[in-house]
Design a protein around this motif. Sequence first.
Motif, PDB file in Angstrom:
ATOM      1  N   ILE A  78     -19.230   7.581 -30.571  1.00 12.56           N
ATOM      2  CA  ILE A  78     -19.955   8.673 -29.931  1.00 12.56           C
ATOM      3  C   ILE A  78     -21.094   9.048 -30.862  1.00 12.56           C
ATOM      4  O   ILE A  78     -20.902   9.124 -32.084  1.00 12.56           O
ATOM      5  CB  ILE A  78     -19.042   9.892 -29.695  1.00 12.56           C
ATOM      6  CG1 ILE A  78     -17.870   9.522 -28.768  1.00 12.56           C
ATOM      7  CG2 ILE A  78     -19.830  11.065 -29.104  1.00 12.56           C
ATOM      8  CD1 ILE A  78     -16.822  10.609 -28.639  1.00 12.56           C
ATOM      9  N   GLN A  79     -22.271   9.237 -30.293  1.00 12.91           N
ATOM     10  CA  GLN A  79     -23.362   9.719 -31.128  1.00 12.91           C
ATOM     11  C   GLN A  79     -24.094  10.848 -30.412  1.00 12.91           C
ATOM     12  O   GLN A  79     -24.156  10.889 -29.184  1.00 12.91           O
ATOM     13  CB  GLN A  79     -24.311   8.594 -31.537  1.00 12.91           C
ATOM     14  CG  GLN A  79     -25.096   7.936 -30.436  1.00 12.91           C
ATOM     15  CD  GLN A  79     -26.013   6.843 -30.987  1.00 12.91           C
ATOM     16  OE1 GLN A  79     -25.924   6.435 -32.141  1.00 12.91           O
ATOM     17  NE2 GLN A  79     -26.914   6.354 -30.154  1.00 12.91           N
ATOM     18  N   GLN A  80     -24.627  11.740 -31.214  1.00 11.12           N
ATOM     19  CA  GLN A  80     -25.305  12.919 -30.705  1.00 11.12           C
ATOM     20  C   GLN A  80     -26.812  12.687 -30.780  1.00 11.12           C
ATOM     21  O   GLN A  80     -27.359  12.453 -31.856  1.00 11.12           O
ATOM     22  CB  GLN A  80     -24.894  14.137 -31.539  1.00 11.12           C
ATOM     23  CG  GLN A  80     -25.189  15.466 -30.890  1.00 11.12           C
ATOM     24  CD  GLN A  80     -24.638  16.622 -31.717  1.00 11.12           C
ATOM     25  OE1 GLN A  80     -24.238  16.446 -32.855  1.00 11.12           O
ATOM     26  NE2 GLN A  80     -24.617  17.799 -31.123  1.00 11.12           N
ATOM     27  N   LEU A  81     -27.470  12.729 -29.635  1.00  6.12           N
ATOM     28  CA  LEU A  81     -28.915  12.555 -29.598  1.00  6.12           C
ATOM     29  C   LEU A  81     -29.637  13.874 -29.846  1.00  6.12           C
ATOM     30  O   LEU A  81     -30.799  13.890 -30.232  1.00  6.12           O
ATOM     31  CB  LEU A  81     -29.347  11.978 -28.259  1.00  6.12           C
ATOM     32  CG  LEU A  81     -28.867  10.561 -27.945  1.00  6.12           C
ATOM     33  CD1 LEU A  81     -29.411  10.103 -26.604  1.00  6.12           C
ATOM     34  CD2 LEU A  81     -29.275   9.593 -29.043  1.00  6.12           C
ATOM     35  N   GLY A  82     -28.956  14.960 -29.588  1.00  6.41           N
ATOM     36  CA  GLY A  82     -29.497  16.296 -29.792  1.00  6.41           C
ATOM     37  C   GLY A  82     -28.336  17.258 -29.814  1.00  6.41           C
ATOM     38  O   GLY A  82     -27.177  16.862 -29.659  1.00  6.41           O
ATOM     39  N   GLU A  83     -28.643  18.533 -29.970  1.00  6.48           N
ATOM     40  CA  GLU A  83     -27.551  19.499 -30.105  1.00  6.48           C
ATOM     41  C   GLU A  83     -26.604  19.474 -28.917  1.00  6.48           C
ATOM     42  O   GLU A  83     -25.400  19.677 -29.064  1.00  6.48           O
ATOM     43  CB  GLU A  83     -28.139  20.904 -30.283  1.00  6.48           C
ATOM     44  CG  GLU A  83     -27.085  21.958 -30.584  1.00  6.48           C
ATOM     45  CD  GLU A  83     -27.685  23.329 -30.802  1.00  6.48           C
ATOM     46  OE1 GLU A  83     -26.911  24.315 -30.829  1.00  6.48           O
ATOM     47  OE2 GLU A  83     -28.922  23.431 -30.934  1.00  6.48           O
ATOM     48  N   ARG A  84     -27.133  19.200 -27.721  1.00 11.48           N
ATOM     49  CA  ARG A  84     -26.301  19.235 -26.513  1.00 11.48           C
ATOM     50  C   ARG A  84     -26.415  17.945 -25.698  1.00 11.48           C
ATOM     51  O   ARG A  84     -26.379  17.976 -24.469  1.00 11.48           O
ATOM     52  CB  ARG A  84     -26.678  20.444 -25.654  1.00 11.48           C
ATOM     53  CG  ARG A  84     -26.231  21.769 -26.279  1.00 11.48           C
ATOM     54  CD  ARG A  84     -26.657  22.961 -25.470  1.00 11.48           C
ATOM     55  NE  ARG A  84     -25.968  24.165 -25.952  1.00 11.48           N
ATOM     56  CZ  ARG A  84     -24.862  24.660 -25.422  1.00 11.48           C
ATOM     57  NH1 ARG A  84     -24.304  24.040 -24.392  1.00 11.48           N
ATOM     58  NH2 ARG A  84     -24.306  25.745 -25.900  1.00 11.48           N
ATOM     59  N   CYS A  85     -26.562  16.849 -26.402  1.00 13.46           N
ATOM     60  CA  CYS A  85     -26.649  15.546 -25.723  1.00 13.46           C
ATOM     61  C   CYS A  85     -25.796  14.536 -26.479  1.00 13.46           C
ATOM     62  O   CYS A  85     -26.044  14.251 -27.656  1.00 13.46           O
ATOM     63  CB  CYS A  85     -28.097  15.070 -25.662  1.00 13.46           C
ATOM     64  SG  CYS A  85     -28.307  13.505 -24.782  1.00 13.46           S
TER      65      CYS A  85
END
Length: 361
Positions: free
Chosen positions: A311-318
């Motif tokens: 899992i990776q986070q592209l932005g704070e809520r993505c």
Amino acid sequence: MSAEVSSVVLGAGLMGRLLANALAQRGHKVVVHEAQGPDAQGAAARVAAAMLAPLAESAITELPVVRMGQHALKRWPELIAGLPAPVFFQQNGTLVVWHRQDAAEARRFTDILAQTQQQLPSLPAAQMLDASSLPVCEPSLASRFNQALYLPDEAQLDNRQLLAALLASLEQQAVEMRWHSPRAPEDFQPGQTGQPDWVFDCRGLGARSEWPQLRGVRGEVIRLHAPEVTLQRPTRLIHPRYPIYIAPKQDHVFVIGATEIETEDLSPASVRSTLELLSAAYTVHSGFAEARILEVSTQARPTLTDNLPAIQQLGERCLQINGLYRHGFLISPAMLDVVVEWVQHQTTTLATQFNLKFDHV
């Protein structure tokens, strides 16, 4: 959670449907964008045996996947119980068989399972069956094999029933399904006015532009109707060249597969691989000679460099959830629970528990 939280899910394969359903159950207003139609033709999950076999899979994968598979054995009955349509689920263990000439390969396989069980003592140990105990476990194979391994507690489900039941649940909860509507994370600015609060990218190979380490690994699966064959549980044949699995579904339908090819080619299965799969199945049970071929399917599974999910986070809520490889049904409940935990608390202890790679900002 507040009923005003809005979420966009990209992709309506297994992970996308599971996540959209879980978010809707928690009060989110959910919109799903899918590049293809509602029949999941583009999803790797449609071409699968949906076996939940953490110990058996430990022969070819690493402990994080095995841990997530243990979690799945508990979670799948809970997830299925909340769906509006029936889904075949069987927890009757896995049987592993081999022909006499492949005894050395069987010993190697048995040793690997023993090592896994030592590392994870909570996994039930494999049990060796002999000529007297095998007929009790699987009567129809007693005349062909003198030895086998029985792996207790392992399970399977019907992948296509599950995909359909998840869709029915989404429709029941008024989730907005936008078919033939390809979207990417950059199409949204979560948290801004007029935009969703959360964006979840579950597009599998469709996410390669944002996650270039993804590659496709081709799998081939044959579905048969074999009224003369009765198997009580998924059965695996050890063979150095073409090991296979045979997963018995309802009404004498069997899913047979094995092949893994490092290509994203989705052309029809070759004569060679089809012959090898069917010939191997026949050596397990002669009743397959009179089976009818319902379907020969191919699909490319989304796979990361190390063959492990992430899992990776592209932005704070993505968030992007990907790399489920050949273990989609085995690990998706764990992936789901990690994402839901993160959404609820902006932290996750489960990812640490599973040794799941989670790159967050």
